[in-house]
Enzyme design. Structure first.
Site, PDB file in Angstrom:
ATOM      1  N   HIS A 364       8.791  16.521   2.740  1.00 40.80           N
ATOM      2  CA  HIS A 364       9.571  17.284   1.759  1.00 40.80           C
ATOM      3  C   HIS A 364      11.065  17.063   1.982  1.00 40.80           C
ATOM      4  O   HIS A 364      11.831  16.887   1.024  1.00 40.80           O
ATOM      5  CB  HIS A 364       9.274  18.780   1.904  1.00 40.80           C
ATOM      6  CG  HIS A 364       7.828  19.126   1.748  1.00 40.80           C
ATOM      7  ND1 HIS A 364       7.318  20.336   2.123  1.00 40.80           N
ATOM      8  CD2 HIS A 364       6.790  18.418   1.260  1.00 40.80           C
ATOM      9  CE1 HIS A 364       6.015  20.366   1.880  1.00 40.80           C
ATOM     10  NE2 HIS A 364       5.681  19.214   1.363  1.00 40.80           N
ATOM     11  N   ARG A 471      10.751  13.410 -10.562  1.00 39.18           N
ATOM     12  CA  ARG A 471       9.702  14.017  -9.732  1.00 39.18           C
ATOM     13  C   ARG A 471       9.638  15.511 -10.022  1.00 39.18           C
ATOM     14  O   ARG A 471      10.573  16.245  -9.703  1.00 39.18           O
ATOM     15  CB  ARG A 471       9.997  13.798  -8.249  1.00 39.18           C
ATOM     16  CG  ARG A 471      10.202  12.349  -7.842  1.00 39.18           C
ATOM     17  CD  ARG A 471      10.531  12.281  -6.339  1.00 39.18           C
ATOM     18  NE  ARG A 471      10.844  10.939  -5.916  1.00 39.18           N
ATOM     19  CZ  ARG A 471      12.076  10.437  -5.887  1.00 39.18           C
ATOM     20  NH1 ARG A 471      13.105  11.181  -6.290  1.00 39.18           N
ATOM     21  NH2 ARG A 471      12.287   9.207  -5.463  1.00 39.18           N
ATOM     22  N   ARG A 507       7.166  12.579 -14.316  1.00 35.99           N
ATOM     23  CA  ARG A 507       5.903  12.353 -13.623  1.00 35.99           C
ATOM     24  C   ARG A 507       5.271  13.703 -13.319  1.00 35.99           C
ATOM     25  O   ARG A 507       5.916  14.591 -12.754  1.00 35.99           O
ATOM     26  CB  ARG A 507       6.132  11.589 -12.309  1.00 35.99           C
ATOM     27  CG  ARG A 507       4.827  11.254 -11.577  1.00 35.99           C
ATOM     28  CD  ARG A 507       5.092  10.493 -10.284  1.00 35.99           C
ATOM     29  NE  ARG A 507       5.750  11.327  -9.280  1.00 35.99           N
ATOM     30  CZ  ARG A 507       6.175  10.875  -8.097  1.00 35.99           C
ATOM     31  NH1 ARG A 507       6.040   9.586  -7.802  1.00 35.99           N
ATOM     32  NH2 ARG A 507       6.749  11.680  -7.239  1.00 35.99           N
ATOM     33  N   GLU A 606      -0.325   2.617  -8.526  1.00 31.04           N
ATOM     34  CA  GLU A 606      -0.079   2.718  -7.083  1.00 31.04           C
ATOM     35  C   GLU A 606      -1.265   2.266  -6.258  1.00 31.04           C
ATOM     36  O   GLU A 606      -1.160   2.175  -5.023  1.00 31.04           O
ATOM     37  CB  GLU A 606       0.257   4.172  -6.727  1.00 31.04           C
ATOM     38  CG  GLU A 606       1.505   4.698  -7.420  1.00 31.04           C
ATOM     39  CD  GLU A 606       1.620   6.198  -7.333  1.00 31.04           C
ATOM     40  OE1 GLU A 606       2.315   6.677  -6.431  1.00 31.04           O
ATOM     41  OE2 GLU A 606       1.016   6.890  -8.179  1.00 31.04           O
ATOM     42  N   ASN A 629       6.068   1.955  -3.364  1.00 34.44           N
ATOM     43  CA  ASN A 629       5.911   2.467  -2.004  1.00 34.44           C
ATOM     44  C   ASN A 629       4.443   2.615  -1.628  1.00 34.44           C
ATOM     45  O   ASN A 629       4.012   2.185  -0.554  1.00 34.44           O
ATOM     46  CB  ASN A 629       6.622   3.811  -1.864  1.00 34.44           C
ATOM     47  CG  ASN A 629       8.115   3.704  -2.092  1.00 34.44           C
ATOM     48  OD1 ASN A 629       8.680   2.618  -2.026  1.00 34.44           O
ATOM     49  ND2 ASN A 629       8.761   4.825  -2.374  1.00 34.44           N
ATOM     50  N   ASP A 630       3.657   3.244  -2.504  1.00 33.77           N
ATOM     51  CA  ASP A 630       2.236   3.415  -2.220  1.00 33.77           C
ATOM     52  C   ASP A 630       1.461   2.114  -2.406  1.00 33.77           C
ATOM     53  O   ASP A 630       0.585   1.789  -1.605  1.00 33.77           O
ATOM     54  CB  ASP A 630       1.636   4.508  -3.120  1.00 33.77           C
ATOM     55  CG  ASP A 630       1.581   5.854  -2.414  1.00 33.77           C
ATOM     56  OD1 ASP A 630       1.377   5.867  -1.197  1.00 33.77           O
ATOM     57  OD2 ASP A 630       1.758   6.882  -3.088  1.00 33.77           O
ATOM     58  N   ARG A 640       2.682   3.645   5.636  1.00 34.85           N
ATOM     59  CA  ARG A 640       4.155   3.615   5.619  1.00 34.85           C
ATOM     60  C   ARG A 640       4.765   4.707   6.484  1.00 34.85           C
ATOM     61  O   ARG A 640       5.980   4.747   6.654  1.00 34.85           O
ATOM     62  CB  ARG A 640       4.691   3.697   4.190  1.00 34.85           C
ATOM     63  CG  ARG A 640       4.372   4.964   3.421  1.00 34.85           C
ATOM     64  CD  ARG A 640       4.811   4.791   1.976  1.00 34.85           C
ATOM     65  NE  ARG A 640       4.487   5.920   1.131  1.00 34.85           N
ATOM     66  CZ  ARG A 640       5.381   6.670   0.506  1.00 34.85           C
ATOM     67  NH1 ARG A 640       6.659   6.413   0.649  1.00 34.85           N
ATOM     68  NH2 ARG A 640       5.008   7.662  -0.272  1.00 34.85           N
ATOM     69  N   CYS A 677       9.056   0.819  -9.651  1.00 30.97           N
ATOM     70  CA  CYS A 677       9.745   2.014  -9.162  1.00 30.97           C
ATOM     71  C   CYS A 677       9.513   2.144  -7.655  1.00 30.97           C
ATOM     72  O   CYS A 677       8.379   2.077  -7.196  1.00 30.97           O
ATOM     73  CB  CYS A 677       9.217   3.258  -9.882  1.00 30.97           C
ATOM     74  SG  CYS A 677       9.892   4.813  -9.288  1.00 30.97           S
TER      75      CYS A 677
END
Length: 747
Positions: A364, A471, A507, A606, A629-630, A640, A677
């Site tokens: 977070h 987000r 999203r 993803e 990223n994923d 990661r 992204c």
């Protein structure tokens, strides 16, 4: 050991205090301490092992072993009985040491075969500092009183080690908290920052662990506890109209503050020779040790409450903390063990940087730091024990290093680096309103990622064409209960207002994995990154998904609306999510509400599986955004969050680029708009390669748009593609070396 263990403990502690008060180098002190302990406990050997680094223990003082083995004998964590104590942080007490699992005979110390062995960890609040050992020839187990006495001594040694009382190999005492220090951690948010330390929870330093007058210490403890109880009652009274969760936490505080067991244990510690502060900290250390072994998240949280309560009591006893009058510096860099998103948002953009001992790349705090564009370093071990408020500090969010109290030469070099970055930023500002048009005539769309209202001013300042990813989970992560639909609708409307007509891709909730919302019971999963998260939660808990979709529709109020569903792994998941949105549109129309003028429904790619979905998926999606990223961690099977593997695999690996090209081809075939992204989209070299293989839109943090645009405007995609193809044909594992060489030759 005498039978009157309590008086013997006090006598031993008093002798230690006298020794620590005597002048002399650190080594002399350690030598005197081992002699005192061996004589007082009637043992043949007393040895002190301290950590040389995170994996190695070094014999730093001994009574009974060869003096020449000091600073020569070293053990790995887990090696021998001493290493086992260090690894498990639990005592070993045995009357037959050679028969114990893991026993190691060390001939270089000149030790005989000592049958009895008692080793206890030297640690402070969970921080491992070393091991204290006594040994005897006679085969016997040490009594519980003797074990307790040695644990108390180890605790005092831990305090004195933390206070800088010992420096190995005969060096003079160091100036406490004055030497330069370098910490290497993990980059969770890029950027560089210079400023001064601001401790989120100032460390309480116990300077008097040993006391002569138990009655006086008991009186101090009781008065402090009474003051603590009053403050907790006042917090409860002021929160009487607050939410239930806050009241539950404060009720737990009151329960602990009035616990007779807690008080009795501290009173016993004081009667054995500890000061009131040391007694509190001893119980705090025990609570932290239990906290690390308790699997139940609820119990862990309650132990955390006790930990926080102990800190409050220590601040009352020592007068340290908020009452010291420390003022936040004008250029604060926050230092903490860990921090929640709500607390970080309270600090806001006033922070220059953040350094955490714990945390994760997807935590977070990292999400908020990225939203606020604040450099963040995590896993900077032990920095909270060394840093003091006001210390000069430099944060290098590119190399993952932190310089605490840096030397003048380091400060100058860092200043030069920041000046170069500032010069580059001025250059980027000059092209802010120009398109990302390559020398061969291609235009690449550059969009920014956001998650807070505070991000939206960057839309104009960065030159972004729109918000490629908003987000929506941050508003949930910082709340103790589910936000109201009206609150969300108002927020989303303000986001659209601030975008001033530019496209915003909302999203839907991406929670689960490491993003646990406070109002949902956390679930223990063996691999949460591949567990119950994102759209899987939304489809299993449709009420929350539908409420969010209703808020988005109402926020649009006749304007275009763009919604993206995260973590789609198969066609049916997207179809079900899309149907939910279509049904909510029908429902809002029946209620007579204004519908969006246009609705685009997209998916985040993803998981590798969705890249091979039926053609209908690509035809059904109005747009697709690659969640780099994923996708990268699943493609390479490299977590990661795991530092050992996350940097092992290059984004410009030929296999990964070829996979991305296949996605580009499928989207081109169906005419589906495609973007990339993620962190890599904001790195100029990676962005150039993505554009060269056919990606026409990229979404990144606002600060990255300038550097990426600068790279694209001076590059030819045709030439870059030729370099990529040549490197691939040569059998190279990654195209990066070839691309970097081409860029150097070109510039």
């Amino acid at each position: 050991m005498p039978e009157e263990t309590e008086s013997a403990s006090r006598k031993l502690l008093r002798r230690l205090r006298e020794t620590l008060a005597e002048p002399g180098a650190g080594q002399e002190r350690l030598d005197r301490i081992t002699s005192i302990i061996a004589a007082q406990m009637g043992t043949d050997v007393c040895s002190i092992y301290l950590f040389r680094d995170t994996d190695t223990l070094e014999l730093c003082a001994t009574e009974g072993l060869k003096p020449e083995s000091v600073h020569q004998t070293r053990l790995r964590v887990g090696e021998g009985l001493v290493g086992r104590v260090a690894k498990t942080t639990r005592p070993i007490n045995t009357g037959n040491a050679p028969q114990e699992r893991g026993f190691r005979y060390m001939p270089e110390t000149g030790e005989e075969i000592f049958s009895s062995f008692l080793g206890v960890p030297i640690q402070r609040l969970g921080e491992r500092l070393g091991v204290l050992v006594v040994q005897s020839k006679d085969g016997r187990q040490y009594s519980e009183d003797e074990l307790y006495a040695l644990e108390v001594v180890a605790m005092v040694l831990a305090e004195m080690t933390e206070l800088g009382a010992f420096v190995g190999e005969g060096e003079a005492l160091s100036a406490l908290h004055q030497r330069p220090a370098i910490y290497r951690g993990t980059v969770a948010q890029e950027g560089v920052a210079s400023g001064h330390v601001w401790l989120h929870e100032p460390r309480v330093v116990v300077t008097n662990p040993i006391a002569d007058d138990p009655d006086a210490e008991l009186d101090r403890l009781n008065r402090a506890v009474d003051q603590l109880r009053v403050s907790v009652d006042e917090m409860l009274n002021s929160a009487s109209d607050g939410d239930k969760e806050q009241l539950q936490v404060l009720e737990t505080y009151r329960m602990f503050a009035n616990s007779r067991g807690w008080m009795r244990r501290m009173e016993e510690d004081i009667s054995r020779g500890l000061s009131a502060e040391a007694a509190v900290e001893k119980e705090q250390s025990a609570a932290r040790a239990r906290m690390q072994t308790v699997p139940d998240p609820y119990l862990r949280e309650r132990l955390h409450d006790l930990d926080d309560l102990s800190n409050r009591l220590l601040r009352i006893l020592t007068g340290q903390g908020e009452k010291t009058g420390a003022e936040r510096p004008s250029d604060p860099i926050l230092i903490a063990r860990n921090i929640g998103p709500g607390e970080l948002l309270d600090y806001g953009r006033s922070l220059r940087g953040i350094v955490l001992e714990e945390g994760s790349v997807g935590s977070h705090a990292a999400i908020v730091a990225r939203a606020l564009a604040i450099p963040l370093i995590i896993h900077a071990e032990r920095i909270t024990t060394e840093a003091l408020n006001g210390d000069c500090i430099l944060v290098d969010g590119e190399q993952g290093t932190v310089h605490l109290r840096p030397e003048e030469t380091v400060q100058k070099a860092f200043g030069d680096k920041m000046a170069m970055r500032a010069k580059a930023q001025r250059r980027y500002a000059s092209i802010r309103n120009k398109p990302a048009k390559t020398t061969c005539g291609h235009v690449v769309g550059l969009h920014m990622n956001a998650g807070l209202m505070a991000d939206l001013p960057s839309l104009e300042g960065s030159g972004a064409e729109g918000v490629g990813l908003f987000r929506t989970e941050l508003q949930f992560l910082t709340r103790s209960k589910v936000p109201r639909r009206s609150e969300l609708a108002a927020l989303y409307a303000r986001v659209m207002d601030a975008a001033n007509g530019k496209r915003v891709v909302f999203r839907t909730l991406d929670i689960g994995s490491d993003k646990v919302v406070p109002f949902m019971k956390p679930t223990e999963e063996p691999n949460p990154a591949m567990g119950w998260r994102a759209i899987r939660v939304g489809l299993d808990r449709p009420g929350m998904l539908r409420m969010q979709l209703q808020a988005l529709i109402r926020a649009a109020d006749g304007r275009p609306l763009t919604v993206m569903f995260p973590f789609i792994a198969q066609l049916d998941e997207f179809r079900l999510a899309r149907d939910h949105l279509l049904r909510e549109l029908e429902r809002e129309e029946r209620l007579g509400r204004v519908l969006p003028s246009k609705v685009d429904i997209g998916a985040m790619l993803e998981t590798p599986s969705i890249a091979f979905a039926p053609r209908q998926f690509f035809e059904m999606a109005d747009f697709i955004s690659i969640g780099g990223n994923d996708l990268k961690q699943f493609f390479f099977a490299a977590d990661r969050e795991n530092e050992r593997v996350r940097r092992r695999y290059d984004t410009l690996n030929v296999s990964f680029l070829t996979f991305l090209e296949q996605i580009v081809e499928r989207c081109t075939d169906t005419g589906t708009p495609l973007s990339y992204c993620g962190e890599d989209a904001g790195r100029p070299v990676e962005a150039l390669c993505f554009a060269a293989i056919g990606l026409k839109a990229l979404s990144m943090r606002p600060a990255s748009i300038g550097p990426v645009k600068h790279m694209l405007r001076k590059s030819s995609l045709a030439e870059a593609r030729a370099v990529i193809d040549a490197a691939r044909a040569s059998g190279a594992q990654s195209v990066r070396p070839a691309v970097m060489d081409w860029l150097r030759r070109r510039d």
